[in-house]
Motif scaffolding. Structure first.
Motif, PDB file in Angstrom:
ATOM      1  N   ASP A  74       0.431  -1.114   0.263  1.00 37.41           N
ATOM      2  CA  ASP A  74       0.136   0.000   0.182  1.00 37.41           C
ATOM      3  C   ASP A  74       0.748   0.775  -0.157  1.00 37.41           C
ATOM      4  N   SER A  75       0.595   2.018  -0.975  1.00 37.77           N
ATOM      5  CA  SER A  75       1.948   2.983  -1.025  1.00 37.77           C
ATOM      6  C   SER A  75       1.772   4.189  -0.602  1.00 37.77           C
ATOM      7  N   ASN A  76      -0.071   4.179  -0.729  1.00 36.67           N
ATOM      8  CA  ASN A  76      -1.194   5.314  -0.228  1.00 36.67           C
ATOM      9  C   ASN A  76      -1.120   5.842   1.189  1.00 36.67           C
ATOM     10  N   CYS A  77      -1.494   4.774   1.519  1.00 39.96           N
ATOM     11  CA  CYS A  77      -1.400   4.411   3.150  1.00 39.96           C
ATOM     12  C   CYS A  77       0.331   3.848   3.847  1.00 39.96           C
ATOM     13  N   ASP A  78       1.281   3.721   3.987  1.00 39.99           N
ATOM     14  CA  ASP A  78       1.920   3.452   4.154  1.00 39.99           C
ATOM     15  C   ASP A  78       2.104   2.523   5.314  1.00 39.99           C
ATOM     16  N   TYR A  79       3.253   1.478   5.617  1.00 43.29           N
ATOM     17  CA  TYR A  79       3.083   1.358   6.500  1.00 43.29           C
ATOM     18  C   TYR A  79       3.919   2.433   8.146  1.00 43.29           C
ATOM     19  N   GLU A  80       4.977   2.814   7.997  1.00 42.52           N
ATOM     20  CA  GLU A  80       5.684   3.649   8.910  1.00 42.52           C
ATOM     21  C   GLU A  80       3.928   4.775   9.337  1.00 42.52           C
ATOM     22  N   GLY A  81       3.565   5.002   8.010  1.00 46.19           N
ATOM     23  CA  GLY A  81       3.072   6.573   8.371  1.00 46.19           C
ATOM     24  C   GLY A  81       1.743   6.097   9.483  1.00 46.19           C
ATOM     25  N   VAL A  82       1.276   5.333   8.915  1.00 47.01           N
ATOM     26  CA  VAL A  82       0.127   4.603  10.075  1.00 47.01           C
ATOM     27  C   VAL A  82       0.748   4.307  11.956  1.00 47.01           C
ATOM     28  N   ASN A  83       2.210   3.782  11.577  1.00 41.58           N
ATOM     29  CA  ASN A  83       2.705   3.490  12.327  1.00 41.58           C
ATOM     30  C   ASN A  83       3.076   4.747  13.600  1.00 41.58           C
ATOM     31  N   ASN A  84       2.900   6.025  12.718  1.00 39.06           N
ATOM     32  CA  ASN A  84       3.611   7.109  13.661  1.00 39.06           C
ATOM     33  C   ASN A  84       2.445   7.617  13.974  1.00 39.06           C
ATOM     34  N   TYR A  85       1.079   7.659  13.248  1.00 32.18           N
ATOM     35  CA  TYR A  85       0.058   8.086  14.110  1.00 32.18           C
ATOM     36  C   TYR A  85      -0.434   7.619  15.232  1.00 32.18           C
ATOM     37  N   LEU A  86      -0.144   5.832  15.343  1.00 25.87           N
ATOM     38  CA  LEU A  86      -0.609   5.343  16.421  1.00 25.87           C
ATOM     39  C   LEU A  86       0.120   5.659  17.278  1.00 25.87           C
ATOM     40  N   ASN A  87       1.446   5.911  17.223  1.00 27.16           N
ATOM     41  CA  ASN A  87       2.604   6.482  18.201  1.00 27.16           C
ATOM     42  C   ASN A  87       1.725   7.166  18.640  1.00 27.16           C
ATOM     43  N   MET A  88       1.373   8.427  18.162  1.00 26.90           N
ATOM     44  CA  MET A  88       0.186   9.594  18.862  1.00 26.90           C
ATOM     45  C   MET A  88      -0.625   9.569  19.638  1.00 26.90           C
ATOM     46  N   LEU A  89      -1.141   8.525  19.805  1.00 31.02           N
ATOM     47  CA  LEU A  89      -2.645   8.383  20.028  1.00 31.02           C
ATOM     48  C   LEU A  89      -2.373   9.356  21.880  1.00 31.02           C
ATOM     49  N   ASP A  90      -3.553   9.249  22.021  1.00 34.49           N
ATOM     50  CA  ASP A  90      -4.271  10.203  23.075  1.00 34.49           C
ATOM     51  C   ASP A  90      -4.210   8.732  24.202  1.00 34.49           C
ATOM     52  N   TRP A  91      -3.685   7.771  24.696  1.00 33.32           N
ATOM     53  CA  TRP A  91      -3.604   7.085  25.063  1.00 33.32           C
ATOM     54  C   TRP A  91      -3.306   6.422  26.257  1.00 33.32           C
ATOM     55  N   PRO A  92      -3.587   6.280  27.193  1.00 36.46           N
ATOM     56  CA  PRO A  92      -2.830   5.736  28.316  1.00 36.46           C
ATOM     57  C   PRO A  92      -1.783   4.944  28.332  1.00 36.46           C
ATOM     58  N   ASP A  93      -1.729   3.663  27.168  1.00 34.71           N
ATOM     59  CA  ASP A  93      -0.701   2.695  26.941  1.00 34.71           C
ATOM     60  C   ASP A  93       0.011   3.194  26.364  1.00 34.71           C
ATOM     61  N   ILE A  94       0.040   4.165  25.289  1.00 35.34           N
ATOM     62  CA  ILE A  94       1.009   4.536  24.056  1.00 35.34           C
ATOM     63  C   ILE A  94       2.401   4.151  24.513  1.00 35.34           C
ATOM     64  N   LYS A  95       3.404   4.394  25.616  1.00 43.19           N
ATOM     65  CA  LYS A  95       4.105   4.075  26.032  1.00 43.19           C
ATOM     66  C   LYS A  95       4.399   2.723  25.859  1.00 43.19           C
ATOM     67  N   LYS A  96       3.783   1.814  26.423  1.00 46.52           N
ATOM     68  CA  LYS A  96       3.875   0.627  26.397  1.00 46.52           C
ATOM     69  C   LYS A  96       3.479  -0.457  25.272  1.00 46.52           C
ATOM     70  N   PHE A  97       2.924   0.435  23.896  1.00 45.39           N
ATOM     71  CA  PHE A  97       2.880  -0.347  22.597  1.00 45.39           C
ATOM     72  C   PHE A  97       3.891   0.053  22.252  1.00 45.39           C
ATOM     73  N   ARG A  98       3.853   1.467  22.665  1.00 45.86           N
ATOM     74  CA  ARG A  98       5.171   2.024  21.217  1.00 45.86           C
ATOM     75  C   ARG A  98       6.254   1.194  21.956  1.00 45.86           C
ATOM     76  N   LYS A  99       6.667  -0.132  22.492  1.00 43.00           N
ATOM     77  CA  LYS A  99       7.923  -0.649  22.926  1.00 43.00           C
ATOM     78  C   LYS A  99       7.461  -2.110  22.961  1.00 43.00           C
ATOM     79  N   SER A 100       5.927  -2.320  22.603  1.00 45.65           N
ATOM     80  CA  SER A 100       6.352  -3.805  22.065  1.00 45.65           C
ATOM     81  C   SER A 100       6.596  -4.497  21.276  1.00 45.65           C
ATOM     82  N   PRO A 101       7.556  -5.612  21.169  1.00 49.11           N
ATOM     83  CA  PRO A 101       8.544  -5.935  19.840  1.00 49.11           C
ATOM     84  C   PRO A 101       7.085  -6.088  18.670  1.00 49.11           C
ATOM     85  N   ARG A 102       7.369  -6.028  17.269  1.00 49.02           N
ATOM     86  CA  ARG A 102       6.310  -6.160  15.757  1.00 49.02           C
ATOM     87  C   ARG A 102       6.986  -7.698  16.319  1.00 49.02           C
TER      88      ARG A 102
END
Length: 91
Positions: free
Chosen positions: A8-36
């Motif tokens: 998917d060249s329009n909604c690429d993985y890194e773009g969605v990943n960056n969006y998710l890493n900016m979510l206003d969510w209490p567990d966002i730091k733990k999500f960022r640290k979780s491995p792929r």
């Protein structure tokens, strides 16, 4: 549940990943640290990568474009089935 196709060249993985890493969510730091991790079918074939923490899951599906269910029907069905039933994807 969020997912992206590898090709998917329009909604690429890194773009969605960056969006998710900016979510206003209490567990966002733990999500960022979780491995792929590799996501496998029962036969051992790697179908993509998955990153998950709490109630947020982000899957990357190999050999798929924007319309994952069109390109990878079995992957999309398994992804949806696991999400609806609260079953983690196989690593």
């Amino acid at each position: 549940m969020f997912y992206n196709g590898q090709d998917d060249s329009n909604c690429d993985y890194e773009g969605v990943n960056n969006y998710l890493n900016m979510l206003d969510w209490p567990d966002i730091k733990k999500f960022r640290k979780s491995p792929r991790r590799p996501w496998h079918f029962k036969n051992g074939t790697v179908t993509g990568l998955v990153k998950s923490y709490g109630n947020v899951t982000f899957a990357f599906i190999n050999k798929a474009g924007r319309m994952v269910p069109w390109y990878q029907r079995e992957s999309a069905l398994i992804l949806l089935d696991h999400f609806i039933n609260g079953v983690p994807l196989t690593w």
